[in-house]
Design a protein around this motif. Structure first.
Motif, mmCIF file in Angstrom:
data_model
loop_
_atom_site.group_PDB
_atom_site.id
_atom_site.type_symbol
_atom_site.label_atom_id
_atom_site.label_comp_id
_atom_site.label_asym_id
_atom_site.label_seq_id
_atom_site.Cartn_x
_atom_site.Cartn_y
_atom_site.Cartn_z
ATOM 1 N N VAL A 1 9.280 -8.685 9.253
ATOM 2 C CA VAL A 1 9.450 -7.567 8.334
ATOM 3 C C VAL A 1 9.348 -8.034 6.883
ATOM 4 O O VAL A 1 9.951 -9.033 6.487
ATOM 5 N N ARG A 2 8.577 -7.280 6.129
ATOM 6 C CA ARG A 2 8.498 -7.488 4.680
ATOM 7 C C ARG A 2 8.786 -6.159 3.998
ATOM 8 O O ARG A 2 8.090 -5.159 4.231
ATOM 9 N N VAL A 3 9.827 -6.143 3.162
ATOM 10 C CA VAL A 3 10.143 -4.955 2.371
ATOM 11 C C VAL A 3 9.740 -5.245 0.922
ATOM 12 O O VAL A 3 10.294 -6.137 0.283
ATOM 13 N N ASN A 4 8.776 -4.484 0.443
ATOM 14 C CA ASN A 4 8.259 -4.675 -0.906
ATOM 15 C C ASN A 4 8.880 -3.642 -1.842
ATOM 16 O O ASN A 4 8.592 -2.447 -1.734
ATOM 17 N N PRO A 5 9.714 -4.071 -2.773
ATOM 18 C CA PRO A 5 10.380 -3.106 -3.666
ATOM 19 C C PRO A 5 9.416 -2.401 -4.613
ATOM 20 O O PRO A 5 9.759 -1.363 -5.185
ATOM 21 N N ASP A 6 8.230 -2.948 -4.775
ATOM 22 C CA ASP A 6 7.236 -2.333 -5.666
ATOM 23 C C ASP A 6 6.344 -1.319 -4.943
ATOM 24 O O ASP A 6 5.486 -0.696 -5.577
ATOM 25 N N LYS B 1 7.195 -2.285 4.653
ATOM 26 C CA LYS B 1 7.711 -1.036 4.089
ATOM 27 C C LYS B 1 8.024 -1.237 2.613
ATOM 28 O O LYS B 1 8.244 -2.355 2.145
ATOM 29 N N GLY B 2 8.079 -0.137 1.885
ATOM 30 C CA GLY B 2 8.511 -0.164 0.503
ATOM 31 C C GLY B 2 9.949 0.305 0.403
ATOM 32 O O GLY B 2 10.524 0.786 1.378
ATOM 33 N N GLY B 3 10.531 0.172 -0.795
ATOM 34 C CA GLY B 3 11.888 0.650 -1.002
ATOM 35 C C GLY B 3 12.844 -0.460 -1.374
ATOM 36 O O GLY B 3 12.445 -1.585 -1.673
#
Length: 280
Positions: free
Chosen positions: A175-180, A217-219
């Motif tokens: 899992v990679r969550v990209n804040p941008d 995902k973003g956020g």
């Protein structure tokens, strides 16, 4: 990598169940299990003797319940402050992993209530597997690894691959969550597998014969990690947890750290599955 496990008994929760589950995983088949029970300081010799005897019985009962090979288990009974004793014992035996329960207290509440797991999490330099008292512990079939660009994330990947290398029953969720990135943006499987942070990890898993899938995902990372763990019914969540203390302050308790403002602290408190926080 997992030669010595320190199981810190708290007398509550589902940590015994978690230990049983771990011992069914091939990566733990040669591990030495060290079971620690701590007796708080007593006011009289009679009280100490009573607690000492009680502690010995508790240790024997754990060994019996978990059904550990006697040749692979060591029981440790100590008197002292549980927080310091767990940290010190982990250093003394050179533990590769600390397994302990957690009440899942939040930030200031945790600090004020003198949480043992919070203290050990903040001050130990060892990987920790925390099992909250109010969660249901299941056989490990779905393992989620949250990745970013940090060094601690790389250590977490090493740990995940080591855990699953001969364990064909489990699937690894990278899992990679990209804040941008917009939280509502949906990527295709191909796009997620080509993510520059996940792609190398996916290739490593495939080379080792580990079933793996990618999720991007973003956020807000901490909240999304917990949500993704829930949405995918994850049984074990791995997360790199950097040691942020400067070397000069290794033995000092930093109030800001104990109040728990980090991503790993948020996940530790809010995830609804066991959380393995990896440091090296």
């Amino acid at each position: 990598m997992l030669d010595k496990i320190l199981y810190a008994d708290s007398g509550t929760g589902h940590t015994q169940e978690m230990l049983k589950i771990l011992l069914d995983i091939p990566a733990f088949k040669n591990s030495e299990i060290n079971i620690l029970h701590v007796i708080p300081p007593q006011v009289s010799a009679d009280a100490l003797a009573e607690k000492w005897e009680e502690g010995g019985k508790i240790l024997s009962e754990i060994v019996k319940n978990v059904n550990i090979d006697p040749s692979k288990v060591a029981t440790i009974l100590k008197q002292g402050d549980p927080k310091d004793t767990v940290c010190n014992t982990a250093q003394e035996i050179n533990a590769d992993l600390i397994l302990m329960g957690s009440r899942g207290l939040k930030r200031l509440e945790s600090f004020l209530e003198n949480s043992v797991s919070q203290y050990v999490f903040q001050l130990s330099d060892r990987p920790m597997l925390l099992v909250k008292d109010d969660i249901y512990v299941r056989k490990i079939k779905k393992v989620m690894l949250a990745l970013d660009k940090s060094e601690s994330s790389s250590y977490a990947l090493e740990m995940a691959l080591y855990l699953l290398r001969d364990y064909r029953e489990a699937e690894l969720y990278l899992v990679r969550v990209n804040p941008d990135m917009n939280a509502d943006l949906e990527l295709s499987t191909a796009e997620m597998e080509q993510n520059p942070i996940l792609a190398p990890a996916l290739q490593q898993a495939k080379r080792m014969g580990i079933s793996a899938k990618c999720i991007v995902k973003g956020g807000k990372p901490a909240q999304q990690i917990c949500k993704l763990a829930d949405d995918n019914n994850i049984d074990l969540l791995l997360l790199g947890s950097p040691d942020r203390r400067p070397s000069i302050a290794k033995n000092l308790v930093d109030l800001d750290r104990l109040l728990g403002t980090s991503l790993s602290d948020y996940v530790r408190v809010n995830a609804n599955c066991p959380v393995l926080l990896v440091r090296k």
